[in-house]
Design a protein around this motif. Structure first.
Motif, PDB file in Angstrom:
ATOM      1  N   GLN A 600      -5.410   9.484 -71.005  1.00 51.98           N
ATOM      2  CA  GLN A 600      -5.167   8.949 -72.330  1.00 51.98           C
ATOM      3  C   GLN A 600      -6.517   8.557 -72.937  1.00 51.98           C
ATOM      4  O   GLN A 600      -7.450   8.212 -72.215  1.00 51.98           O
ATOM      5  CB  GLN A 600      -4.269   7.713 -72.275  1.00 51.98           C
ATOM      6  N   ARG A 601      -6.557   8.627 -74.286  1.00 53.86           N
ATOM      7  CA  ARG A 601      -7.773   8.185 -74.979  1.00 53.86           C
ATOM      8  C   ARG A 601      -7.362   7.203 -76.068  1.00 53.86           C
ATOM      9  O   ARG A 601      -6.952   7.594 -77.168  1.00 53.86           O
ATOM     10  CB  ARG A 601      -8.536   9.356 -75.579  1.00 53.86           C
ATOM     11  N   PRO A 602      -7.388   5.926 -75.779  1.00 53.15           N
ATOM     12  CA  PRO A 602      -6.931   4.924 -76.753  1.00 53.15           C
ATOM     13  C   PRO A 602      -7.864   4.842 -77.954  1.00 53.15           C
ATOM     14  O   PRO A 602      -9.028   5.250 -77.893  1.00 53.15           O
ATOM     15  CB  PRO A 602      -6.946   3.629 -75.951  1.00 53.15           C
ATOM     16  N   ILE A 603      -7.303   4.303 -79.007  1.00 50.13           N
ATOM     17  CA  ILE A 603      -8.106   4.117 -80.210  1.00 50.13           C
ATOM     18  C   ILE A 603      -7.630   2.859 -80.916  1.00 50.13           C
ATOM     19  O   ILE A 603      -6.420   2.570 -80.964  1.00 50.13           O
ATOM     20  CB  ILE A 603      -8.009   5.346 -81.138  1.00 50.13           C
ATOM     21  N   ALA A 604      -8.509   2.065 -81.446  1.00 50.84           N
ATOM     22  CA  ALA A 604      -8.181   0.863 -82.219  1.00 50.84           C
ATOM     23  C   ALA A 604      -7.975   1.265 -83.675  1.00 50.84           C
ATOM     24  O   ALA A 604      -8.874   1.862 -84.289  1.00 50.84           O
ATOM     25  CB  ALA A 604      -9.284  -0.170 -82.098  1.00 50.84           C
ATOM     26  N   GLN A 605      -6.759   0.960 -84.209  1.00 54.88           N
ATOM     27  CA  GLN A 605      -6.420   1.341 -85.574  1.00 54.88           C
ATOM     28  C   GLN A 605      -5.737   0.178 -86.305  1.00 54.88           C
ATOM     29  O   GLN A 605      -5.044  -0.636 -85.678  1.00 54.88           O
ATOM     30  CB  GLN A 605      -5.478   2.557 -85.582  1.00 54.88           C
ATOM     31  N   ALA A 606      -5.920   0.155 -87.589  1.00 51.27           N
ATOM     32  CA  ALA A 606      -5.204  -0.790 -88.453  1.00 51.27           C
ATOM     33  C   ALA A 606      -4.464   0.024 -89.531  1.00 51.27           C
ATOM     34  O   ALA A 606      -5.079   0.827 -90.237  1.00 51.27           O
ATOM     35  CB  ALA A 606      -6.167  -1.776 -89.105  1.00 51.27           C
ATOM     36  N   GLU A 607      -3.123  -0.200 -89.610  1.00 57.92           N
ATOM     37  CA  GLU A 607      -2.309   0.576 -90.553  1.00 57.92           C
ATOM     38  C   GLU A 607      -1.929  -0.306 -91.746  1.00 57.92           C
ATOM     39  O   GLU A 607      -1.505  -1.461 -91.588  1.00 57.92           O
ATOM     40  CB  GLU A 607      -1.044   1.073 -89.858  1.00 57.92           C
ATOM     41  N   ARG A 687      -2.271   5.251 -46.369  1.00 55.69           N
ATOM     42  CA  ARG A 687      -1.911   4.440 -47.520  1.00 55.69           C
ATOM     43  C   ARG A 687      -2.107   5.270 -48.782  1.00 55.69           C
ATOM     44  O   ARG A 687      -2.988   6.123 -48.850  1.00 55.69           O
ATOM     45  CB  ARG A 687      -2.791   3.181 -47.618  1.00 55.69           C
ATOM     46  N   GLU A 688      -1.257   4.980 -49.744  1.00 60.86           N
ATOM     47  CA  GLU A 688      -1.383   5.632 -51.044  1.00 60.86           C
ATOM     48  C   GLU A 688      -1.895   4.610 -52.049  1.00 60.86           C
ATOM     49  O   GLU A 688      -1.353   3.507 -52.166  1.00 60.86           O
ATOM     50  CB  GLU A 688      -0.032   6.177 -51.503  1.00 60.86           C
ATOM     51  N   TRP A 689      -2.947   5.002 -52.766  1.00 61.93           N
ATOM     52  CA  TRP A 689      -3.610   4.092 -53.689  1.00 61.93           C
ATOM     53  C   TRP A 689      -3.459   4.609 -55.122  1.00 61.93           C
ATOM     54  O   TRP A 689      -3.561   5.798 -55.383  1.00 61.93           O
ATOM     55  CB  TRP A 689      -5.101   4.000 -53.365  1.00 61.93           C
ATOM     56  N   GLN A 690      -3.252   3.690 -56.005  1.00 61.83           N
ATOM     57  CA  GLN A 690      -3.263   3.976 -57.430  1.00 61.83           C
ATOM     58  C   GLN A 690      -4.446   3.227 -58.058  1.00 61.83           C
ATOM     59  O   GLN A 690      -4.494   1.999 -58.050  1.00 61.83           O
ATOM     60  CB  GLN A 690      -1.953   3.544 -58.094  1.00 61.83           C
ATOM     61  N   LEU A 691      -5.398   4.009 -58.548  1.00 57.92           N
ATOM     62  CA  LEU A 691      -6.610   3.413 -59.132  1.00 57.92           C
ATOM     63  C   LEU A 691      -6.614   3.673 -60.635  1.00 57.92           C
ATOM     64  O   LEU A 691      -6.821   4.804 -61.079  1.00 57.92           O
ATOM     65  CB  LEU A 691      -7.880   4.001 -58.510  1.00 57.92           C
ATOM     66  N   PRO A 692      -6.366   2.647 -61.443  1.00 60.19           N
ATOM     67  CA  PRO A 692      -6.472   2.819 -62.900  1.00 60.19           C
ATOM     68  C   PRO A 692      -7.954   2.955 -63.291  1.00 60.19           C
ATOM     69  O   PRO A 692      -8.757   2.063 -63.008  1.00 60.19           O
ATOM     70  CB  PRO A 692      -5.875   1.540 -63.466  1.00 60.19           C
ATOM     71  N   LEU A 693      -8.299   4.061 -63.912  1.00 60.00           N
ATOM     72  CA  LEU A 693      -9.698   4.344 -64.245  1.00 60.00           C
ATOM     73  C   LEU A 693      -9.915   4.276 -65.745  1.00 60.00           C
ATOM     74  O   LEU A 693      -9.066   4.731 -66.539  1.00 60.00           O
ATOM     75  CB  LEU A 693     -10.093   5.739 -63.742  1.00 60.00           C
ATOM     76  N   ARG A 694     -11.080   3.731 -66.106  1.00 59.95           N
ATOM     77  CA  ARG A 694     -11.546   3.778 -67.490  1.00 59.95           C
ATOM     78  C   ARG A 694     -12.973   4.333 -67.492  1.00 59.95           C
ATOM     79  O   ARG A 694     -13.836   3.836 -66.774  1.00 59.95           O
ATOM     80  CB  ARG A 694     -11.551   2.388 -68.124  1.00 59.95           C
ATOM     81  N   GLU A 695     -13.169   5.347 -68.295  1.00 61.17           N
ATOM     82  CA  GLU A 695     -14.496   5.965 -68.366  1.00 61.17           C
ATOM     83  C   GLU A 695     -15.531   4.945 -68.814  1.00 61.17           C
ATOM     84  O   GLU A 695     -15.272   4.125 -69.702  1.00 61.17           O
ATOM     85  CB  GLU A 695     -14.457   7.149 -69.335  1.00 61.17           C
ATOM     86  N   ALA A 696     -16.722   5.002 -68.176  1.00 65.47           N
ATOM     87  CA  ALA A 696     -17.795   4.056 -68.498  1.00 65.47           C
ATOM     88  C   ALA A 696     -19.110   4.809 -68.687  1.00 65.47           C
ATOM     89  O   ALA A 696     -19.246   5.990 -68.306  1.00 65.47           O
ATOM     90  CB  ALA A 696     -17.942   3.031 -67.369  1.00 65.47           C
ATOM     91  N   ASP A 697     -20.087   4.147 -69.297  1.00 68.57           N
ATOM     92  CA  ASP A 697     -21.433   4.715 -69.418  1.00 68.57           C
ATOM     93  C   ASP A 697     -22.162   4.595 -68.091  1.00 68.57           C
ATOM     94  O   ASP A 697     -21.895   3.693 -67.287  1.00 68.57           O
ATOM     95  CB  ASP A 697     -22.224   3.983 -70.501  1.00 68.57           C
ATOM     96  N   MET A 698     -23.121   5.499 -67.888  1.00 66.57           N
ATOM     97  CA  MET A 698     -23.942   5.422 -66.685  1.00 66.57           C
ATOM     98  C   MET A 698     -24.754   4.141 -66.702  1.00 66.57           C
ATOM     99  O   MET A 698     -25.452   3.855 -67.680  1.00 66.57           O
ATOM    100  CB  MET A 698     -24.892   6.624 -66.591  1.00 66.57           C
ATOM    101  N   PRO A 699     -24.689   3.338 -65.631  1.00 64.40           N
ATOM    102  CA  PRO A 699     -25.536   2.134 -65.582  1.00 64.40           C
ATOM    103  C   PRO A 699     -27.006   2.533 -65.488  1.00 64.40           C
ATOM    104  O   PRO A 699     -27.379   3.339 -64.633  1.00 64.40           O
ATOM    105  CB  PRO A 699     -25.065   1.418 -64.322  1.00 64.40           C
ATOM    106  N   THR A 700     -27.834   1.991 -66.369  1.00 65.57           N
ATOM    107  CA  THR A 700     -29.237   2.415 -66.438  1.00 65.57           C
ATOM    108  C   THR A 700     -30.196   1.448 -65.759  1.00 65.57           C
ATOM    109  O   THR A 700     -31.302   1.835 -65.375  1.00 65.57           O
ATOM    110  CB  THR A 700     -29.667   2.577 -67.902  1.00 65.57           C
ATOM    111  N   THR A 701     -29.810   0.195 -65.613  1.00 63.27           N
ATOM    112  CA  THR A 701     -30.736  -0.794 -65.049  1.00 63.27           C
ATOM    113  C   THR A 701     -30.471  -1.078 -63.578  1.00 63.27           C
ATOM    114  O   THR A 701     -31.233  -1.797 -62.940  1.00 63.27           O
ATOM    115  CB  THR A 701     -30.642  -2.117 -65.829  1.00 63.27           C
TER     116      THR A 701
END
Length: 743
Positions: A600-607, A687-701
């Motif tokens: 899924q790709r969520p988006i913040a919207q105001a209608e 064991r079966e694992w469910q990992l909710p993932l959210r895409e992130a930027d590469m950590p640079t520091t």
């Protein structure tokens, strides 16, 4: 600067700040002169009346009977020529005799060298230096400075005696005419550099008898070792700039019969004294070596002069290089280098033109903007060595070039095993650049040759090269994939302290990504050690990559660079994936995938509903990154514990799968984790694992803390005692992660 080994004090030698080290001996007065070369002062000897005038050193210097001693000086006087001598004395300062140099062949107002070498006679225990000239009237001046008295100064490693090298020793002078000439010792007024302590004074002078070739030779023969490369050298003074003057290195067998001769012609730009050398390997039956000189196509009455002749073991400019000196420094010509294809031509510069070693370099000239290939001869390789480096130092003197630098390998039967090359690149400008590449020796290779492909980017392009070398090394840039840890080990060697280094990973699409080091991404990182070892745990799986490094010296604007070989990390089971903590590779884990995410790709919207309009007005932010659930299995209790340890930190993780699995490498944040049993059977470890993932930027520091392969040996190497370990780390986890207190 004091002359090494000089018996005279610096003041007596240079006449600065006074001339108190000298006293009149005959028919002269001494004055402090100006306009010297090693300092402002010089000695002025002025005649009282017509006839010979002499002055001497105030002090006498201890000598040993039977030993050879040398005296030289720089002299000047536009009216009358000069000579210099050694006055031999008994212990009670009674004169025994004087050994005089030859008198300069003509007067010269320019500073020129006068010199003599002689053997201390029986009963001599002391000696003085004498300076003499014979004016035809009073008030005539001769000038002196830069005086040396002591043991003969030699060319380092010269196999010839001082008498053969410098011509100042008159007794048993070892030069004879060979063809169409007469030979003699003379002393022309020649201006040598003040610090050239082996040059000047008497020279060997060949006078051509009739039109045609002429030559003379040294009768002295030095012992040599078969298989060793030797270098013969001398200063040659040709009669005209167009004369073909030459030096020859000759080898002789045990019966003193000549068995080999190697000649080098002087490319003279004028009629000065020019150093010329020639090198070759002593053949199997060689016992002796000597030198010869001559003119090709000479005219009757022409004169060739030589000085400072030497035979030495050929210098090794790069330790363990397999390239002989003749192909390394180009002193005798272009050696075995040839043009394989294209319009390029090979030549040799004139002496004294800019070069890196000695007096010549090789020039590559292309009349048109086309491609040419040049290749050297074949060089034997040492047994057992695998990694080799090639280097040539080059400068663009006209036009421009694109270079592909490589080595061609051969087996024992001289059959080519192929060519290995680096990436093509523009020849850097301006100035001289050392261009080097590392190559791996193929199986069966016993010989190697340079092979360069050169593309001239403009007509009349000229490239000058010097100091060619190939030698075994540990690679300057080494990459090794490790499938077990899903990483690439990168080793950079021979770095310069203080340089700023940047390191990129390059994928087949040309995208460059900075590699992570201990302090974050390696971008302008200051070099604090001559070598760096980096473990890249973020390299993609199943995709060939190479690494590119740039090194920028402090204050420089142009960076040097290196390019690695191409490597690929494999994953045997494509149903597995890697979950990695970029900053803590010890926690990285390979796990079995049950099901990939439905994204899924969520988006913040105001209608906003507008009265009277069918469609609402929607204001949107940018669409967010991917979100979805990854289903995994762990198969053992150890795997389950390792996954907990990986997830405990809450750090951004890198998820990697093999190509073709429908996902790309992705940095993710992991939300609330579900761990479920796969059966109701209690001892079941899966064991079966469910990992909710959210895409992130590469950590640079984030920097890499330790290594996935860290062992107790690493701890032992880094810490002298267990007390040091306790003082350095707060917890055992910190020991494992190499996370010291305050670090």
């Amino acid at each position: 600067m004091a002359i090494p080994g000089n018996f005279l004090s610096e003041s007596t030698s240079s006449m600065d700040p006074a001339i108190t080290g000298w006293t009149p001996k005959t028919n002269c007065t001494l004055l402090m002169g100006t306009g010297g070369r090693v300092g402002d002062g010089c000695l002025t000897m002025k005649s009282v009346a017509a006839g010979e005038m002499q002055c001497r050193t105030v002090s006498s210097y201890a000598v040993v009977a039977g030993n050879d001693y040398e005296v030289f000086a720089d002299a000047a006087g536009g009216t009358v020529p000069e000579r210099i001598g050694i006055r031999w004395m008994t212990a009670s300062n009674v004169e025994i005799s004087v050994s005089w140099s030859m008198t300069t062949s003509s007067a010269s107002a320019s500073w020129h060298r006068i010199a003599v070498t002689a053997t201390a006679p029986t009963d001599a225990t002391m000696a003085q230096v004498l300076f003499s000239s014979t004016p035809a009237a009073g008030a005539v001046s001769s000038y002196l400075e830069n005086v040396y008295f002591g043991l003969p100064i030699r060319t380092g490693g010269n196999l010839l005696t001082h008498g053969a090298e410098g011509h100042e020793l008159a007794t048993n002078w070892p030069y004879v005419a060979a063809t169409n000439c007469s030979i003699a010792r003379t002393m022309p007024p020649v201006s040598w550099p003040t610090i050239n302590y082996v040059g000047g004074g008497a020279v060997a002078t060949m006078t051509v008898t009739a039109n045609g070739d002429a030559s003379f030779r040294c009768t002295e023969q030095a012992l040599v070792t078969p298989g060793q490369e030797y270098l013969a050298s001398s200063h040659l003074n040709p009669p005209t700039s167009g004369s073909t003057a030459w030096i020859e290195l000759r080898f002789y067998d045990a019966a003193h019969s000549q068995i080999q001769a190697t000649r080098a012609n002087l490319a003279a730009p004028g009629t000065n004294y020019y150093m010329q050398s020639v090198s070759d390997v002593a053949p199997p039956t060689a016992v002796y070596a000597s030198v010869a000189f001559g003119l090709t196509g000479a005219t009757a009455g022409q004169v060739l002069r030589t000085d400072t002749s030497a035979i030495t073991v050929a210098p090794v400019l790069v330790t363990d290089s397999v390239v002989p000196y003749s192909d390394t420094s180009f002193e005798a010509g272009v050696g075995t280098w040839t043009v394989v294809s294209g319009v390029a031509t090979l030549g040799r510069t004139s002496p004294w033109a800019p070069s890196i070693d000695a007096f010549y370099a090789m020039t590559i000239t292309s009349s048109t903007a086309t491609t040419s290939v040049i290749r050297s001869g074949r060089y034997p390789l040492p047994d057992g060595e695998v990694n080799f480096r090639s280097s040539l130092t080059a400068t663009v003197t006209a036009g421009g070039w694109t270079l592909t630098r490589g080595l061609r390998w051969y087996d024992a039967a001289n059959a080519s095993l192929g060519l290995t090359t680096g990436l093509a690149g523009a020849a850097p400008t301006p100035g001289w650049w050392k261009l080097s590449n590392d190559f791996v020796r193929p199986v069966g290779a016993t010989q190697v040759a340079f092979e360069w492909t050169l593309v001239a980017t403009a007509p009349s392009s000229v490239l000058r090269v010097d100091v060619a070398a190939i030698w075994p090394v540990l690679p300057a840039f080494e990459v090794e994939p490790d499938d077990a840890t899903g990483s690439v080990r990168i080793t950079l060697r021979e770095l310069n302290l203080g340089d700023a280094v940047s390191l990129w990973r390059v994928t087949p699409d040309g995208r460059r990504t900075h590699v992570r080091g201990t302090a974050g991404l390696i971008s302008g990182t200051t070099v604090t050690s001559s070598s760096m070892v980096i473990e890249d745990y973020e390299a993609p799986l199943g995709i060939p990559v190479y690494y590119y490094a740039e090194m920028l010296a402090p204050g420089a604007t142009l960076a040097s660079h290196r390019t690695s070989d191409t490597v690929t990390i494999s994953l045997a089971d494509r149903n597995e994936c890697w979950l990695k903590d970029p900053g803590n590779p010890q926690r990285n884990l390979r796990v079995l995938v049950k099901q990939g995410p439905n994204w899924q790709r969520p988006i913040a919207q105001a209608e906003y509903r507008v009265r009277g309009r069918r469609n609402s007005v929607v204001l949107s932010d940018v669409r967010g990154g991917l979100e979805g659930g990854l289903a995994l299995w762990t198969r053992t209790d150890e795997e389950r514990g390792a996954l907990h340890w990986l997830l405990d930190s809450g750090n951004v993780l890198l998820w990697q799968a093999m190509p073709g699995m429908g996902v790309s490498d992705m940095y993710v944040n992991v939300g609330q984790v579900d761990e479920a049993r796969v059966t109701s059977y209690a001892p079941e470890p899966w064991r079966e694992w469910q990992l909710p993932l959210r895409e992130a930027d590469m950590p640079t520091t984030v920097g890499v803390a330790g290594s996935a392969g860290r062992t107790w040996q690493d701890v032992l190497t880094e810490n002298a005692t267990w007390e040091d370990v306790l003082n350095r780390y707060a917890t055992w986890e910190d020991v494992f992660l190499n996370r010291p207190i305050g670090g």
